[in-house]
Scaffold this active site. Sequence first.
Site, PDB file in Angstrom:
ATOM      1  CG  ASP A 261      52.746  43.667  48.360  1.00  0.00           C
ATOM      2  OD1 ASP A 261      51.837  42.854  48.582  1.00  0.00           O
ATOM      3  OD2 ASP A 261      52.572  44.905  48.339  1.00  0.00           O
TER       4      ASP A 261
ATOM      5  CG  ASP B  98      46.974  45.106  45.577  1.00  0.00           C
ATOM      6  OD1 ASP B  98      46.532  45.517  44.503  1.00  0.00           O
ATOM      7  OD2 ASP B  98      46.644  44.012  46.088  1.00  0.00           O
TER       8      ASP B  98
END
Length: 633
Positions: A163, A165
């Site tokens: 991932d 952010d």
Amino acid sequence: MEEQPPTPIYLPRALPYPLTVNRLFATPTSTVRKTQQLFSYSYFATGEDGHREKQIRVYESPVGGQVKSWAVREGDVVRTPDDPILTILEPCTHAVQLHGLCALCGKDLTAVDYTGFSDTSRAEISMVHDSGGLTVSLSEAHRLETQTTQRLLSSRKLSLIVDLDQTIVHATVDPTVGEWLEDPKNPNYPALEGTEKFRLGEAEGAGEDDGCYYYLKMRPGLKKFLEDVAKIYEMHVYTMGTRAYAIEVCKVIDPGGGLFGGRILSRDESGSLTRKSLQRLFPCDTNMVVIIDDRADVWDGSPNLVKVVPYEFFVGIGDINAAFLPKKKELTGASGPSSKEADSEKVKTADIDVDPEGAIASLDEAEASTAVTIHDQIEDRPLSKMEEEMEEVGEAVLKNDDVELVRVYDILKSVRDKFFADVDRKTTADVKSIIPHMKRQVLKGVDLVFSGVVALGARPEDSEHWKAATSFGAKCGKDISDRTTHVVANQVDLDDDVGFPMADLDWAAAANEVDDFLNETDDDDEGGGGDASETDGAESDASNGSSRGAPRKRARISTDSEGEDVGKGKEIGSPLQKRKKSARDRKSKLKVSFPAEELGEEAEKEKEDEDTSSSDDEDFLASMAREVEKGWS
């Protein structure tokens, strides 16, 4: 391309089973066309007059090709559709499709015949990272994953879903950051070293916020982390941000493109706006796939997940690309609205409470929600407001002291090493077993009790705290016992510097003392007053005709403004007064459960005379008695 195996033909589940095969129209090695009759069958149906009638039907081929073999003979009875009745070798199975065309033979597959069957349904699995419209069949997906597995095993690597952010980077659009970057004298300037800025307008598919600058801060140690991880994992990006955003971020963290190799999956092609799915990239087998993400809720409790502590360099900004997602379920105390109140405002979706008014139904709504968040952040400038607050104490807003990636790398390396140790031993190797087992070692041997953490009336086993603790190997209980090693409390009355030796307490004695206090009734002192109570009981019996054996109404004790009993010197008559007297006379064993020196300042109080200590105990017990009295009245 090697020859495809014959296609097994299964009968539809909607047919009226059991049915009898009457006649086969096609022989082995014969060629059949799509919709050509293959065999006839019969079955019995109940007519309008209630009599069973024999019906005869024919079954038509769903595909065209050469009949290889039959699994039934004339006269056989087929009772279920679980087994194929024949196999047909097709010239092309259309296992790979692109925008409605077969990528192998070029046939237009969007045409639908009178049977309602379309060949596009034969390849509905999307395994590519972009939205190119390429889909494959289940058998082709198996074949591709088998090739990937063999390639990774030969290079001793696993697959890693990364991932962006708040996992490996943090981004903001607050213009305050740009001002700090231009002012070397600003106290936040040193922490901004390595911060990059970009505009989405430079990327293909940019949205309405093209003109604003994104400021991106890489998590400390990210460059080395990615280089080291790339040696033992094949990495894929999976983000809830747009594809344009993900491409720009990857230009910053992987300028050469050698780490991710274009393996980028964004919300634009994910297929869901609130969930991430391993099956989107690995539809058949996920035993070699590991995930790192700061949000566990979007993965629906996947055992492949290694949860990462959220990276929040730009304090208070959060994830600007997740404004449309349901709020994270934080592990908070029992304060706040009751579960019934919460249920009246929200609906349950999997493990997340979703506000129905804020539910996102389309990409357009997600884009609009993100645009509002970005606009508000630019206008409100939250970092500037925080800077003003921090100037009063002479501290910087930003701190560049995060070390989470060191821990994450150690975990990833351990998972990979354990996996290939199982491979070398020729035992079952599966990260879905390895990661949960590693988690259970964290709190192994710990017995927890939660106090004031779970809402009243809720089942402790259903709380997030209980689930999180058990997933890390702890044993949770509802009541304190001699096995309890830790108590997780919403509030702690002891000073921070005072250690509370939980293991030294005699919990059995504590429980007995509390039980003794609560179990004392108005029958403890026989003949001891109770006139007012008995009078009230007599009046009640006279008016209602109740039996003399009915429970008496407990009298309420009147107290003055200081909380002392009115008529304290009088004869003890009410059951509450009896309890208070008995409690005052009892000597608590808990007072000597741990050394006085461990209580810091409390040690000085042990030097006071016994009269003062008794007075303190009396006041405490009297306050407890008043609380009980309120419940009786």
